[in-house]
Design a protein around this motif. Structure first.
Motif, PDB file in Angstrom:
ATOM      1  N   GLY A  42       0.761  -1.138  -0.127  1.00  0.00           N
ATOM      2  CA  GLY A  42      -0.027   0.074  -0.084  1.00  0.00           C
ATOM      3  C   GLY A  42       0.792   1.367   0.028  1.00  0.00           C
ATOM      4  O   GLY A  42       2.058   1.293  -0.223  1.00  0.00           O
ATOM      5  N   GLU A  43       0.186   2.559   0.200  1.00  0.00           N
ATOM      6  CA  GLU A  43       0.835   3.676   0.350  1.00  0.00           C
ATOM      7  C   GLU A  43       1.613   3.878   1.673  1.00  0.00           C
ATOM      8  O   GLU A  43       0.789   3.498   2.858  1.00  0.00           O
ATOM      9  CB  GLU A  43      -0.121   4.856   0.062  1.00  0.00           C
ATOM     10  CG  GLU A  43      -0.798   4.837  -1.319  1.00  0.00           C
ATOM     11  CD  GLU A  43       0.086   4.912  -2.173  1.00  0.00           C
ATOM     12  OE1 GLU A  43       1.135   5.518  -2.253  1.00  0.00           O
ATOM     13  OE2 GLU A  43      -0.033   4.489  -3.463  1.00  0.00           O
ATOM     14  N   ILE A  44       2.787   4.353   1.711  1.00  0.00           N
ATOM     15  CA  ILE A  44       3.579   4.693   3.046  1.00  0.00           C
ATOM     16  C   ILE A  44       3.830   6.235   2.841  1.00  0.00           C
ATOM     17  O   ILE A  44       4.148   6.925   2.004  1.00  0.00           O
ATOM     18  CB  ILE A  44       4.932   4.014   3.178  1.00  0.00           C
ATOM     19  CG1 ILE A  44       4.770   2.618   2.789  1.00  0.00           C
ATOM     20  CG2 ILE A  44       5.618   4.539   4.452  1.00  0.00           C
ATOM     21  CD1 ILE A  44       6.031   1.969   2.888  1.00  0.00           C
ATOM     22  N   TYR A  45       3.187   7.011   3.931  1.00  0.00           N
ATOM     23  CA  TYR A  45       3.264   8.472   3.923  1.00  0.00           C
ATOM     24  C   TYR A  45       3.800   8.973   5.148  1.00  0.00           C
ATOM     25  O   TYR A  45       3.476   9.144   6.414  1.00  0.00           O
ATOM     26  CB  TYR A  45       2.087   9.117   4.081  1.00  0.00           C
ATOM     27  CG  TYR A  45       0.924   8.722   2.950  1.00  0.00           C
ATOM     28  CD1 TYR A  45       1.298   9.056   1.496  1.00  0.00           C
ATOM     29  CD2 TYR A  45      -0.112   8.338   2.898  1.00  0.00           C
ATOM     30  CE1 TYR A  45       0.191   9.106   0.571  1.00  0.00           C
ATOM     31  CE2 TYR A  45      -1.111   8.004   2.045  1.00  0.00           C
ATOM     32  CZ  TYR A  45      -0.765   8.178   0.616  1.00  0.00           C
ATOM     33  OH  TYR A  45      -1.658   8.244  -0.347  1.00  0.00           O
ATOM     34  N   PRO A  46       5.381   9.121   5.262  1.00  0.00           N
ATOM     35  CA  PRO A  46       5.794   9.563   6.354  1.00  0.00           C
ATOM     36  C   PRO A  46       5.522  11.052   6.459  1.00  0.00           C
ATOM     37  O   PRO A  46       5.294  11.853   5.566  1.00  0.00           O
ATOM     38  CB  PRO A  46       7.270   9.695   5.976  1.00  0.00           C
ATOM     39  CG  PRO A  46       7.554   9.653   4.436  1.00  0.00           C
ATOM     40  CD  PRO A  46       6.272   9.058   4.033  1.00  0.00           C
ATOM     41  N   VAL A  47       5.423  11.518   7.867  1.00  0.00           N
ATOM     42  CA  VAL A  47       4.921  12.909   8.172  1.00  0.00           C
ATOM     43  C   VAL A  47       5.959  13.503   9.328  1.00  0.00           C
ATOM     44  O   VAL A  47       6.272  12.771  10.417  1.00  0.00           O
ATOM     45  CB  VAL A  47       3.513  12.896   8.927  1.00  0.00           C
ATOM     46  CG1 VAL A  47       3.124  14.283   9.400  1.00  0.00           C
ATOM     47  CG2 VAL A  47       2.359  12.594   7.727  1.00  0.00           C
ATOM     48  N   ASN A  48       6.808  14.464   8.740  1.00  0.00           N
ATOM     49  CA  ASN A  48       7.657  15.173   9.554  1.00  0.00           C
ATOM     50  C   ASN A  48       8.067  16.327   8.943  1.00  0.00           C
ATOM     51  O   ASN A  48       8.905  16.422   7.893  1.00  0.00           O
ATOM     52  CB  ASN A  48       8.940  14.407   9.850  1.00  0.00           C
ATOM     53  CG  ASN A  48       9.800  14.925  11.170  1.00  0.00           C
ATOM     54  OD1 ASN A  48       9.778  16.020  11.468  1.00  0.00           O
ATOM     55  ND2 ASN A  48      10.571  14.092  11.768  1.00  0.00           N
ATOM     56  N   PRO A  49       8.079  17.450   9.650  1.00  0.00           N
ATOM     57  CA  PRO A  49       8.296  18.884   8.775  1.00  0.00           C
ATOM     58  C   PRO A  49       9.742  18.979   8.531  1.00  0.00           C
ATOM     59  O   PRO A  49      10.165  19.926   7.696  1.00  0.00           O
ATOM     60  CB  PRO A  49       7.603  20.083   9.627  1.00  0.00           C
ATOM     61  CG  PRO A  49       7.422  19.193  11.109  1.00  0.00           C
ATOM     62  CD  PRO A  49       6.999  17.835  10.697  1.00  0.00           C
ATOM     63  N   ARG A  50      10.425  18.127   9.200  1.00  0.00           N
ATOM     64  CA  ARG A  50      11.999  18.490   9.262  1.00  0.00           C
ATOM     65  C   ARG A  50      12.593  17.630   7.904  1.00  0.00           C
ATOM     66  O   ARG A  50      13.725  18.157   7.707  1.00  0.00           O
ATOM     67  CB  ARG A  50      12.543  17.808  10.469  1.00  0.00           C
ATOM     68  CG  ARG A  50      12.117  18.266  11.860  1.00  0.00           C
ATOM     69  CD  ARG A  50      13.295  18.358  12.722  1.00  0.00           C
ATOM     70  NE  ARG A  50      13.980  16.958  12.840  1.00  0.00           N
ATOM     71  CZ  ARG A  50      14.042  16.382  14.010  1.00  0.00           C
ATOM     72  NH1 ARG A  50      13.702  16.700  14.878  1.00  0.00           N
ATOM     73  NH2 ARG A  50      14.817  15.055  13.816  1.00  0.00           N
ATOM     74  N   TYR A  51      11.719  16.963   7.302  1.00  0.00           N
ATOM     75  CA  TYR A  51      12.232  16.370   6.192  1.00  0.00           C
ATOM     76  C   TYR A  51      11.495  16.540   4.765  1.00  0.00           C
ATOM     77  O   TYR A  51      10.196  16.531   4.929  1.00  0.00           O
ATOM     78  CB  TYR A  51      12.350  14.708   6.318  1.00  0.00           C
ATOM     79  CG  TYR A  51      13.133  14.472   7.587  1.00  0.00           C
ATOM     80  CD1 TYR A  51      14.389  14.418   7.726  1.00  0.00           C
ATOM     81  CD2 TYR A  51      12.379  13.605   8.642  1.00  0.00           C
ATOM     82  CE1 TYR A  51      15.004  14.200   8.906  1.00  0.00           C
ATOM     83  CE2 TYR A  51      13.101  13.313   9.690  1.00  0.00           C
ATOM     84  CZ  TYR A  51      14.435  13.570  10.060  1.00  0.00           C
ATOM     85  OH  TYR A  51      15.075  13.292  11.188  1.00  0.00           O
TER      86      TYR A  51
END
Lengths: 715, 715
Positions: A42-51
């Motif tokens: 499936g879809e992988i969505y990393p969330v982090n404003p630093r990257y």
């Protein structure tokens, strides 16, 4: 809760990792690494404003920036940031959240406050949460790791199978998973519930029960989140013939304390849990080794017809050990007879033994047919319920012998269990052949026989008819009603017992001297006179009891004396009258029947003999209500003092039947009270000689005041 | 037996292999192969008329053809050829023989006959024999394999150490050896005694006890060859502080049967063995796993000062399990306090716990100092007797941490025990580092805590003062004397009790009506009158008892009535008279004191409460005679009914002190009787209120008739 909802949780098509990290060695980095390594489809969505991106995956500043739908959010941010992240998840319409973060209820009030707020937000928005303080979950069926446990990193992939595992502790749960995989056991799901803000171990068991591929469920619990729910689930497990194995921690006083500091759960009364487990067929184990040992034997899904075990070994010492542990675990080892014995005698060397334990001698390590023919003969023997084989199976021939055991096991319905003793170096291959084919295989005779004991007990539970349809009796009262405790007088208690057709002495309640003559007509002297007052619980202290009242004149005098003494004792007491009651002129054995209300599991029935059996020996028998007549009898038989009822010491046998009937009557009555009966004590109830029945000499009922229950007894 | 003789057995400089074979895969071929592979430094003489040489070694037609001296003969010929081989060995002056052959006592009478003949030949010629039916022995110290067990083939050689192992079963013994070597445990000797025609397990224990390098001894026994010898050896083991671990098989009825068909040994009474083990500090284990687990902890040879355990873990669940099992095994887990707690608080992360269990958190897997500093603090804490560490120790850092634990363990006297959980793949290296340094390391908390329990109990036994110098009381009478059973009358028994300063009711034996008036002077009425006759054991049935005799006239009438009734009951009875005795006018608790004679171990003292405690609950306490006062008190405290003596139910405390004194008096007396007292029963003995003493109301002594003992009581 519908299990459909949880199915979505463990089968996400898109996963957001909030607080994702590029450092794949950290807690916030590992979940992403694990998903990538396991080729998540499936879809992988990393969330982090630093990257901007992580490992080629676009990284988002906020979950709100993700273009597609998010089925599951994995959250690894600190507790303090969680409220705002929750807000974003709500906006994004995320329905499933897995919380790795710690720092909640387990650290005290401030954490508890955040946890409560998050729980409220989730509930209002139909969001399901696992955690906080979870290391994650693993969908083994589709190879979807959702977390950072070390066992999720397995390079060789995971072994799929039929076992579902849920654990309150992440370390323990994934340790079991890792060790079990080394033993070639296959899984469907591994769930770590952590603090259980929302989804509990029992919810997880319920979900896996309804999953077709999961046919064995194991759970590690530090507390019981909801006793009623656990019982319902255990009943369903029996209907589906899906063994339920529970390792419950926090037995000891200190363990309990450690449990509550661990994931903030309240370990329930261990004794009551054990009663529940036994009654509803839950297999309890002492540690993770025993859990894995039981997984092996029940995963094979062959139930035994009885407890007759036949053991085969090629060493005398092993045979002796098998016999010793069989006896210890209540298994039956009977000598072989007739055709079966003759056939085996013809198969094995002359210096072997075709009794039971069967000694096939060391020659069996050279001639494959000796073992296989012996097993084939036992498979066809109606007097053999379970076949246990012990040997060393070294080298190439050992491996071949194991393969032929596998062939027989595949073809036959009868449980075949194997102990392969000896070093891994010598016997590893044979062991592996058996393991991979699902034949339960152990390294020691003790472990083998303990596993067989669990199998036999589970099989007996499956064979036993139990009422699975009736709802579980209630443990809790509704939250919005205030109750106060109300204690019934002896007179009220006895009227109820009479209604339940439990014999009490003939009696009458007198409210004036003038009533005596007519009221006691029909009562047989001598009588006992007792004060009846809610305000006087210790009647003797108050001078409120007079024994051996021989005639009407004495009865009148007793009434006058008792009323006077009672008024002196407590001038404000509300006095309902004086109970005049026939004295028992027969011998019998004094017993008691009690009811105990447990906050987790509701009402339990307790019985035992009086006197030293209770005071010194704590000799009691307990069951969860309701019980059947058969169970009532078993309760009595379990008592250490049972031989007294059977009439040792030259006495006659007591009316056990009548006592068991009374247990059932009490059980049925209590079952109808919706958990409002707090406590009950019929003590003593005298069990007369066989055929003469029983008679309850005193009774005490303590209620959480509810009108309906009160009315029943006064109608 | 001198242990020097056995030393020669296991340290031969020349070995003859009678019945040697060129086929090194057979039982007769393997011993030679093993000697060659292990580079045996002495002479190897194969004997077999069919070959000229084997592997370059000259092969002799007969042992008589061997040019040099033969220290040890290994014999692998069939039973039928053995007598003539024995003759040759005698001619050759061989003093040590190891018999692999089977077909002796274990197969029945014909085999037994050969065995007896061989034993006779050996005895007459000072030859020591191990076997028959032995797989051989292994001198690990000098790497001399003398047999054909698979574990003797180890290519990598053997790990030397401080453990001596003896086993009646070859399969089991060498299986333990193999598995223990995998756990890096080192040995001095492994001895398989087989049928024990001559050298027994206990002889072997005795030999190894006196060997300086052997400081731990483990034994597998299916029967006890000589109970007296075992006790003597156990006492010596305490003097030398050499732990003695015994796995005794044949507990169950069927197991016992299997044991006797196995190596023709008689499994003694399991219960008596357990009493002996507890009393003389023998560690008993249920199976080979537990045996190896105990080997680990006692090999380290650090004794604990008490049972206060402090546990350290980095998972909450592990801490709970450690607490649960500690409680189960009677270990004490107290919360840390004061300086120790403060120091550990300062060492571990804030979200850990410095109570007990100590939770050093997962952070400890990243920072080595957290664990080591915590351990260093506990080492210095006087309130900590044993330190138990649980963690996973994965990877390079895990290995490093293990090395630092090893450093601390080497330096300090306090026992440090480690549980390394998790898969072999993840944690194998750390585990290996600990094992190889001799730190006791286990895979599960249950196994760890069970081992700690054994260590604590052994340490307590070492700290306890016991009389080790007195000879063991005799179990058997000399063979050449015929005995007959003699039962003492109540009068005789009571006279002895009185001599022992155990109070009995005041009484007199009357032989005529005329004697009554003067004889009963000084006795307080009411009295009880009882017939005294060796020929009338059931006095009441014979009309030989009259209670409540109020005065001299009634006493006279009672005498006349009883004599008449007795004569009617049994006209031929020899009647010694009528016992007139004061009736007890005080309340107390009825107990009994008994003596039971066991064919293996001699005399045991038994005590318990009367009534249902015996009849229904079988509530008794047993010790081997002699006992100390302290042990007598412990016997009473162990009784389930003990609270009754303490005075529950509103009663006064009973004179437990006086009862314990009586136990010691009986024990001392029986100890002096050289095993001639078959049975004794003082029942009831009434224990009065504290300070008032006890009084024995009846007594029965059954003797193997011996004049001296009889005289003591009649002097």
């Amino acid at each position: 809760m519908s299990t459909k909802e949880l199915r979505d949780f463990f089968h996400p098509k898109s996963i957001a990792i909030i607080g994702a990290s590029t450092d794949f060695t950290t807690i916030s980095g590992k979940p992403m690494k694990n998903l990538i390594h396991s080729n998540f489809g499936g879809e992988i969505y990393p969330v982090n404003p630093r990257y901007d991106s992580i490992e080629g995956y676009k990284c988002f500043d906020s979950i709100l920036d993700i273009p597609g739908k998010v089925d599951l959010a994995l959250i690894a941010v600190s507790a303090s940031r969680l409220i705002s992240i929750m807000g974003e998840c709500i906006s994004k319409n995320v329905k499933n959240i897995l919380l790795f973060s710690s720092g909640f209820a387990e650290i005290g009030d401030s954490g508890k406050k955040i946890q409560d707020e998050v729980a409220k937000m989730a509930q209002e928005n139909d969001i399901r949460i696992i955690g906080p303080n979870s290391v994650g979950c693993l969908n083994v069926k589709d190879s979807i790791p959702m977390g950072f446990a070390t066992s999720m990193e397995a390079e060789k992939g995971f072994i799929r199978g039929n076992i579902g595992l849920v654990s309150q502790s992440g370390a323990l749960g994934f340790s079991v998973f890792g060790l079990a995989q080394e033993e070639s056991l296959g899984f469907t799901y591994v769930i770590n519930t952590g603090n259980e803000m929302d989804i509990t171990t029992v919810d997880s068991i319920e979900f896996m029960l309804e999953d077709d591929e999961t046919t064995v469920i194991a759970a590690y619990m530090e507390g019981i989140p909801n006793g009623e729910h656990l019982i319902t689930v255990a009943k369903r497990a029996k209907v589906l013939r899906k063994p339920l194995i529970i390792l419950k921690a926090g037995k000891s006083a200190i363990g309990k304390e450690a449990a509550s500091s661990h994931t903030a759960s309240l370990a329930g009364s261990e004794e009551m849990f054990q009663v529940i487990a036994k009654q509803y067929g839950i297999i309890t184990v002492k540690d993770i080794d025993e859990m894995i040992d039981v997984m092996k034997i029940v995963s094979r899904r062959k139930w035994s017809n009885g407890r007759k075990v036949v053991t085969i070994s090629n060493s005398g010492a092993a045979g002796i050990a098998m016999a010793d542990f069989s006896e210890e675990f209540g298994l039956i080892l009977e000598p072989l007879q007739g055709e079966t014995k003759d056939k085996i005698d013809a198969t094995i060397p002359s210096y072997g033994s075709a009794l039971n334990p069967i000694d096939i001698t060391a020659q069996a390590l050279k001639e494959q047919h000796i073992l296989t023919e012996t097993v084939e003969t036992l498979v066809r023997d109606d007097n053999t319920d379970i076949i246990v084989i012990q040997t060393t199976f070294g080298g190439v021939l050992g491996e071949q012998i194991c393969r032929s055991v596998v062939e027989i096991d595949k073809r036959e319905e009868k449980p075949i269990i194997v102990t392969v003793t000896g070093t891994e170096e010598l016997t590893g291959k044979g062991r592996q052949v058996l393991r991979e084919s699902g034949v339960p295989v152990y390294k020691t005779t003790y472990d083998t026989m303990l596993a067989v004991k669990h199998l036999v007990e589970l099989s007996e539970f499956y064979h036993k008819e139990t009422d699975l349809s009736s709802p579980v009796s209630r443990a809790h009262q509704p939250d919005n009603v205030q109750y106060k405790t109300r204690v019934w007088t002896e007179d009220e208690s006895k009227r109820l017992l009479k209604q339940l057709d439990i014999r009490v002495p003939e009696n009458a309640v007198i409210q004036s001297v003038e009533q005596i003559e007519s009221y006691v007509e029909g009562l047989k002297f001598p009588l006992v006179a007792k004060i009846i007052s809610k305000d006087i619980l210790h009647k003797t202290d108050a001078g409120g009891v007079k024994l051996g009242v021989q005639n009407i004149d004495e009865a009148k005098q007793a009434y006058i004396d008792i009323m006077e003494a009672a008024k002196n004792y407590n001038p404000n007491a509300h006095i309902q009258g004086v109970l005049l009651e026939e004295m028992l002129n027969k011998n019998g054995i004094e017993m008691f029947i009690g009811v105990k209300s447990d906050p987790q599991f509701g009402s339990f029935l307790v019985c035992g003999l009086g006197g030293i059996f209770i005071e010194v020996l704590k000799d009691i028998s307990i069951r969860h209500i309701p019980i059947t007549k058969e169970e009532a009898k078993t309760m009595v038989e379990e008592l250490k003092g049972y031989p007294l009822l059977l009439g040792t010491r030259g006495q006659e046998r007591s009316d056990i039947e009548a006592f068991a009937d009374a247990l059932v009557k009490i059980s049925d009555y209590v079952d109808q009270q919706n958990g409002t009966l707090k406590e009950m004590d019929i003590n003593p109830v005298v069990v007369l000689n066989d055929g003469e029945g029983i008679i309850a000499l005193d009774g005490l009922f303590v209620w959480d005041e509810v009108e309906s229950a009160y009315l029943v007894s006064n109608q």
